[in-house]
Design an enzyme around this catalytic site. Structure first.
Site, short mmCIF file in Angstrom:
data_model
loop_
_atom_site.label_atom_id
_atom_site.label_comp_id
_atom_site.label_asym_id
_atom_site.label_seq_id
_atom_site.Cartn_x
_atom_site.Cartn_y
_atom_site.Cartn_z
CG ASN A 84 28.59 -24.64 23.28
OD1 ASN A 84 28.96 -25.50 24.06
ND2 ASN A 84 28.10 -23.48 23.68
CB VAL A 85 28.40 -29.14 18.06
CG1 VAL A 85 29.71 -29.77 18.54
CG2 VAL A 85 27.21 -29.74 18.82
CG HIS A 101 34.17 -30.49 21.31
ND1 HIS A 101 33.67 -30.42 22.59
CD2 HIS A 101 35.50 -30.75 21.43
CE1 HIS A 101 34.66 -30.62 23.46
NE2 HIS A 101 35.79 -30.82 22.78
CB CYS A 130 32.47 -40.82 -2.69
SG CYS A 130 32.61 -41.23 -0.93
N GLY A 167 30.03 -21.30 31.28
CA GLY A 167 29.08 -22.40 31.10
C GLY A 167 29.68 -23.71 30.66
C1 BJW Z 1 25.38 -22.62 33.09
C2 BJW Z 1 24.10 -22.31 32.70
C3 BJW Z 1 23.85 -20.97 32.52
C4 BJW Z 1 24.15 -24.40 32.85
N1 BJW Z 1 24.81 -20.08 32.73
N2 BJW Z 1 26.37 -21.82 33.32
C5 BJW Z 1 39.63 -41.74 29.56
C6 BJW Z 1 39.09 -42.56 28.58
C7 BJW Z 1 38.84 -42.10 27.26
C8 BJW Z 1 39.13 -40.80 26.93
C9 BJW Z 1 39.66 -39.98 27.93
C10 BJW Z 1 39.90 -40.45 29.21
N3 BJW Z 1 40.43 -39.44 29.94
C11 BJW Z 1 40.49 -38.34 29.16
C12 BJW Z 1 40.04 -38.66 27.95
C13 BJW Z 1 39.93 -37.76 26.81
C14 BJW Z 1 38.51 -37.32 26.60
C15 BJW Z 1 37.97 -36.70 27.89
O1 BJW Z 1 38.27 -35.56 28.22
N4 BJW Z 1 37.15 -37.43 28.65
C16 BJW Z 1 36.68 -36.94 29.95
C17 BJW Z 1 35.17 -37.00 30.00
C18 BJW Z 1 37.35 -37.77 31.01
N5 BJW Z 1 38.56 -36.35 25.54
C19 BJW Z 1 38.52 -36.72 24.28
O2 BJW Z 1 38.35 -37.87 23.95
C20 BJW Z 1 38.74 -35.62 23.26
N6 BJW Z 1 39.72 -36.01 22.32
C21 BJW Z 1 40.99 -36.23 22.70
O3 BJW Z 1 41.37 -36.07 23.83
O4 BJW Z 1 41.81 -36.65 21.67
C22 BJW Z 1 43.09 -37.16 22.02
C23 BJW Z 1 42.91 -38.61 22.34
C24 BJW Z 1 42.78 -39.51 21.31
C25 BJW Z 1 42.63 -40.86 21.61
C26 BJW Z 1 42.56 -41.29 22.94
C27 BJW Z 1 42.65 -40.35 23.99
C28 BJW Z 1 42.83 -39.01 23.66
C29 BJW Z 1 37.48 -35.36 22.46
C30 BJW Z 1 36.39 -34.84 23.31
C31 BJW Z 1 35.11 -34.73 22.49
C32 BJW Z 1 33.93 -34.27 23.33
N7 BJW Z 1 32.74 -34.47 22.59
C33 BJW Z 1 31.49 -34.02 23.16
C34 BJW Z 1 30.36 -34.46 22.19
C35 BJW Z 1 30.36 -33.58 20.95
C36 BJW Z 1 29.36 -34.05 19.96
C37 BJW Z 1 27.97 -33.85 20.45
O5 BJW Z 1 27.56 -32.73 20.74
O6 BJW Z 1 27.26 -34.86 20.49
O7 BJW Z 1 31.51 -32.60 23.33
S1 BJW Z 1 31.19 -34.63 24.81
C38 BJW Z 1 30.37 -33.19 25.37
O8 BJW Z 1 31.13 -32.59 26.44
C39 BJW Z 1 30.44 -32.18 24.20
C40 BJW Z 1 30.80 -30.90 24.91
O9 BJW Z 1 31.37 -29.97 24.01
C41 BJW Z 1 31.73 -31.37 25.98
C42 BJW Z 1 31.88 -30.41 27.13
O10 BJW Z 1 30.70 -30.23 27.81
P1 BJW Z 1 30.37 -28.81 28.45
O11 BJW Z 1 30.22 -27.81 27.37
O12 BJW Z 1 31.32 -28.49 29.53
O13 BJW Z 1 28.89 -29.07 29.00
P2 BJW Z 1 28.43 -29.70 30.41
O14 BJW Z 1 27.02 -30.14 30.23
O15 BJW Z 1 29.38 -30.67 30.92
O16 BJW Z 1 28.47 -28.46 31.39
C43 BJW Z 1 27.58 -27.35 31.27
C44 BJW Z 1 27.94 -26.39 32.37
O17 BJW Z 1 27.15 -25.22 32.22
C45 BJW Z 1 27.65 -26.93 33.79
O18 BJW Z 1 28.81 -26.73 34.60
C46 BJW Z 1 26.49 -26.06 34.29
O19 BJW Z 1 26.57 -25.77 35.68
C47 BJW Z 1 26.67 -24.80 33.48
N8 BJW Z 1 25.44 -24.07 33.17
N9 BJW Z 1 23.39 -23.54 32.58
C48 BJW Z 1 26.05 -20.53 33.15
N10 BJW Z 1 22.61 -20.57 32.15
ZN ZN Z 2 32.47 -39.25 0.25
#
Ligand code: BJW
Ligand code: ZN
Length: 228
Positions: A84-85, A101, A130, A167
């Site tokens: 989370n951010v 993140h 800058c 979550g």
């Molecule tokens: C509850 C509840 C309650 C609800 N109680 N539960 C193919 C193409 C391109 C890239 C890739 C690819 N395959 C893999 C990649 C790599 C990619 C990736 O993983 N993609 C997948 C989607 C396939 N990853 C990256 O690119 C990462 N970097 C990386 O790998 O670098 C190396 C690399 C470099 C160059 C090329 C390739 C690799 C970086 C990932 C950055 C993610 N950024 C985000 C945005 C952040 C900024 C912003 O906030 O705007 O991060 S995306 C978004 O998803 C955010 C989150 O942190 C992240 C995860 O989401 P999260 O937290 O799991 O949330 P949800 O909504 O998905 O789930 C919520 C859950 O809660 C649900 O399950 C509900 O059921 C539950 N819930 N209420 C308990 N009350």
């Molecule tokens: Zn700067």
């Protein structure tokens, strides 16, 4: 060790990314959460982040965040890792955590790498002293995680014997690999998620309950077992 995702903040009013009410249902990730999107249309990307900052400025941590913040006191060693951010763990008192993140309230200059926490801007994209463009200091798709952050998370995971996944949909790498690493080293895996995920089949326990409801109960049990 506790690893959290957007679900832990949903009871505070932060929208999750995926799922019925998720942000990605209304916005396309590739249009907003990549550096290419920022280069193409910085104003739209900035408006989206300013909109989410407004939500985050209005809300407070919930019982889930507060329960996690108390946990370190009951374990010999404890690590909190979050995708989370929103800064809510810190607001709840977790000062030692790994933010995989980044942080939505911090701005980073894409030229000099300098940071600031300004919220009001005269123009979009806002500029650094800058002259470089400022961006939100979060990790977009295809970008590397903050230096050392994943290494720290992975190190803690390989040394842990109890792993809570709270979550998160467990889709985004590399964060999604952590519970599988924990499994490999023989840790007991507890998943808290209102839905089933990719992780559920390997978890030793899955609580299909809201984190803000179950975490205080789990903390209560830990206190009881520790005798205070
Ligand atoms: C509850 C509840 C309650 C609800 N109680 N539960 C193919 C193409 C391109 C890239 C890739 C690819 N395959 C893999 C990649 C790599 C990619 C990736 O993983 N993609 C997948 C989607 C396939 N990853 C990256 O690119 C990462 N970097 C990386 O790998 O670098 C190396 C690399 C470099 C160059 C090329 C390739 C690799 C970086 C990932 C950055 C993610 N950024 C985000 C945005 C952040 C900024 C912003 O906030 O705007 O991060 S995306 C978004 O998803 C955010 C989150 O942190 C992240 C995860 O989401 P999260 O937290 O799991 O949330 P949800 O909504 O998905 O789930 C919520 C859950 O809660 C649900 O399950 C509900 O059921 C539950 N819930 N209420 C308990 N009350
Ligand atoms: Zn700067």
């Amino acid at each position: 060790m506790v690893s959290t995702g957007a679900g832990v903040s949903s009871e505070s009013g932060v929208p999750t990314f995926r799922g019925a009410d998720g942000l990605w249902n209304k916005f396309r990730p590739e249009e907003l959460a990549t550096f290419e999107a920022f280069e193409r249309n910085p104003r739209i990307v900035w408006e989206w982040y300013q909109y989410r900052r407004e939500i985050i400025n209005r809300i407070k941590p919930n019982a889930g965040h507060y329960s996690i913040a108390q946990m370190p006191g009951y374990f010999e060693s404890f690590t909190l890792v979050t995708q989370n951010v929103d800064g809510l763990h810190r607001a709840a008192g977790s000062d030692d955590l790994v933010e995989l993140h980044g942080n939505i309230k911090r701005n980073r200059c894409i030229e000099c790498g300098g940071f600031n926490y300004d919220e009001e801007f005269a123009q979009f994209p806002p500029l650094c002293a800058c002259g470089g463009r400022l961006r939100p200091d979060v990790v977009w798709f295809g970008e590397l995680l903050p230096k050392g952050a994943f290494e720290k998370a992975e190190m803690a995971t390989t040394g842990c014997d109890l792993f809570f996944s709270v979550g998160t949909s467990g889709i985004v790498q590399p964060a999604a690999s952590l519970p599988f690493t924990a499994r490999r080293v023989g840790a007991f895996i507890v998943e808290i998620n209102i839905e089933q995920t990719e992780l559920t089949h390997i978890a030793d326990e899955h609580f299909t309950v809201k984190s803000g409801e179950i975490l205080p109960a789990i903390l209560g049990k830990i206190k009881e077992l520790r005798g205070n």
